[in-house]
Design a protein around this motif. Structure first.
Motif: not given
Length: 216
Positions: A140-166
């Motif tokens: 029955g899990a196929v009908s579950v919305p992805v909001s139930m399984v996703m990792t929520r912001y802000p608990n994810i690693v992000t970048l901003v455009p001005e950061e370097s590729v390094s």
């Protein structure tokens, strides 16, 4: 090196530089460890194009190492910003079903999906592992919305455009992720500017190596 590697990874690069081509077994013997101990380090170095490998031959230096070994190329690489290489992410609404999210992964050939809310702001991310955990043994899990399984912001690693590729590479290595969302702070939540994946970085390294060989 511009990329912040571990001492063991740096030692591997030096050994390959001195003894290439060299097998994984020989590297393990030089370092006094087992072959499985080096597997993740070697995989990362190959992924970053710092090493290359041929079956039944062994490891040798990759194009990216030769590029970053050149001072001008190294400075160029360190000055490149995320916004210059970011790609277009695959976004899905947070109420999309797990079933449809799986289909999207395959049709878009993506390894991560960015989840947005009704205001088109970043709400979270979903990976194949997240979807697999939900669907295994649960019809029955196929009908579950992805909001139930996703990792929520802000608990994810992000970048901003001005950061370097390094910076992007260091975050990928530290958190062991394949891609990072690029966000711009906005009212009501972050706007998605793009994303940076390992393939973006490998392509950049290849371009820099080619430019270095041509004397650019």
């Amino acid at each position: 090196m511009v990329i912040q590697l571990s001492n063991r990874q740096l030692e591997l690069l030096e050994l390959v530089k001195k003894h290439a081509p060299i097998t994984g077994e020989q590297l393990a013997e030089y370092m006094g460890v087992s072959r499985p101990t080096l597997r993740s380090d070697l995989s990362l170095l190959v992924m970053l194009n710092l090493l290359d490998a041929k079956p039944k031959v062994g490891y040798f230096l990759g194009e990216a190492y030769r590029a970053t070994d050149d001072t001008a190329a190294r400075q160029r690489f360190d000055n490149i910003k995320v916004q210059e290489i970011q790609g277009v992410p695959v976004n899905i609404p947070e109420m999309l079903s797990v079933h449809d999210a799986v289909i999207t992964l395959f049709t878009e050939n993506a390894n991560t999906l960015l989840v947005v809310n009704e205001q088109k702001k970043l709400a979270g991310i979903v990976t194949p592992k997240d979807l697999l955990k939900m669907t295994l043994g649960n019809a029955g899990a196929v009908s579950v919305p992805v909001s139930m399984v996703m990792t929520r912001y802000p608990n994810i690693v992000t970048l901003v455009p001005e950061e370097s590729v390094s910076d992007a590479i260091r975050k990928m290595m530290l958190h062991q992720v394949d891609c990072l969302p690029v966000i711009v702070p906005g009212e009501g939540g972050p706007d998605i500017s793009g994303w940076v994946s390992k393939s973006n970085i490998i392509r950049l390294m290849s371009d820099i190596a080619t430019a270095a060989e041509l004397g650019d």
